[in-house]
Write an enzyme that holds these catalytic residues in place. Sequence first.
Site, short mmCIF file in Angstrom:
data_model
loop_
_atom_site.label_atom_id
_atom_site.label_comp_id
_atom_site.label_asym_id
_atom_site.label_seq_id
_atom_site.Cartn_x
_atom_site.Cartn_y
_atom_site.Cartn_z
NE ARG A 42 2.80 9.70 -1.07
CZ ARG A 42 3.58 10.78 -0.97
NH1 ARG A 42 4.89 10.65 -1.01
NH2 ARG A 42 3.06 11.99 -0.85
CG PHE A 47 5.54 3.00 4.67
CD1 PHE A 47 6.69 2.65 5.34
CD2 PHE A 47 4.44 2.16 4.74
CE1 PHE A 47 6.76 1.49 6.08
CE2 PHE A 47 4.49 1.00 5.48
CZ PHE A 47 5.65 0.65 6.15
N PRO A 48 6.96 7.21 4.12
CG PRO A 48 9.10 7.64 4.99
CD PRO A 48 7.89 6.75 5.17
CE LYS A 49 6.26 2.18 1.05
NZ LYS A 49 5.94 0.86 0.49
CE LYS A 50 10.25 12.89 -3.00
NZ LYS A 50 11.04 14.14 -2.76
#
Length: 246
Positions: free
Chosen positions: A109, A114-117
């Site tokens: 992130r 990056f669209p990280k969860k």
Amino acid sequence: MKQQEVRHRAFAMPLTSPAFPPGPYRFVNREYLVITYRTDPDAIQAVLPEPLQALEPVVKYEFIRMPDSTGFGDYSESGQVIPVSFRGERGSYVHSMFLDDQPPLAGGRELWGFPKKAGRPRLEVHQDTLVGSLDFGPVRIATGTMGYKYQSLDRTALLSSLAEPNFLLKIIPHVDGTPRICELVRYHTTDVTIKGAWSAPGALELHPHALAPVAELPVLEVLSARHFICDLTLDLGTVAFDYLQQ
């Protein structure tokens, strides 16, 4: 701690014990299950940020095992990638990503965007089937299956696709909640060595979730399933487009 030392040491938070180390980031025996599917073109247009353009109404759903990654350790990841064009340049836009390891979540992130969860992805072999799954909390939101190593893939074509640029939308807020950074980031993977690549029949099931909306890009038709193992380096990025300067 003096100001000069703060500036010298400032790489990532927290200052005295960063959540991840500096790169480069090398991945060994990185294993992919990629299921490509046709989806609703209106659904893609609703989530794809300009100036990116969709090449066709297609999504690549990925389950990835990373057992040996520099600084990040052993973890798994899952998410959606959309083939796109940026000012005539072919590439891929990373739309969603879920993983089970804090250092690459924070680093992904903060460095690239990056669209990280946080989630619980898995990639496993069950007898004759490669099975990818993704749980968000207690809820199963994605399941992908593929026959195990049916046909060998053309490695030259695969290397060409892995050499294409990838795009991310990096968003970092200011302390007052307004955007401090809002930019389209381009990055590449380099020094790629393909250790094995296969195709087989595949299937993909996505389930609705309020906070992990992978099913908002619905599966209308599975087009292909690929399984490959490689070593690669994840390069740092460059700014392709700055939304705050337009």
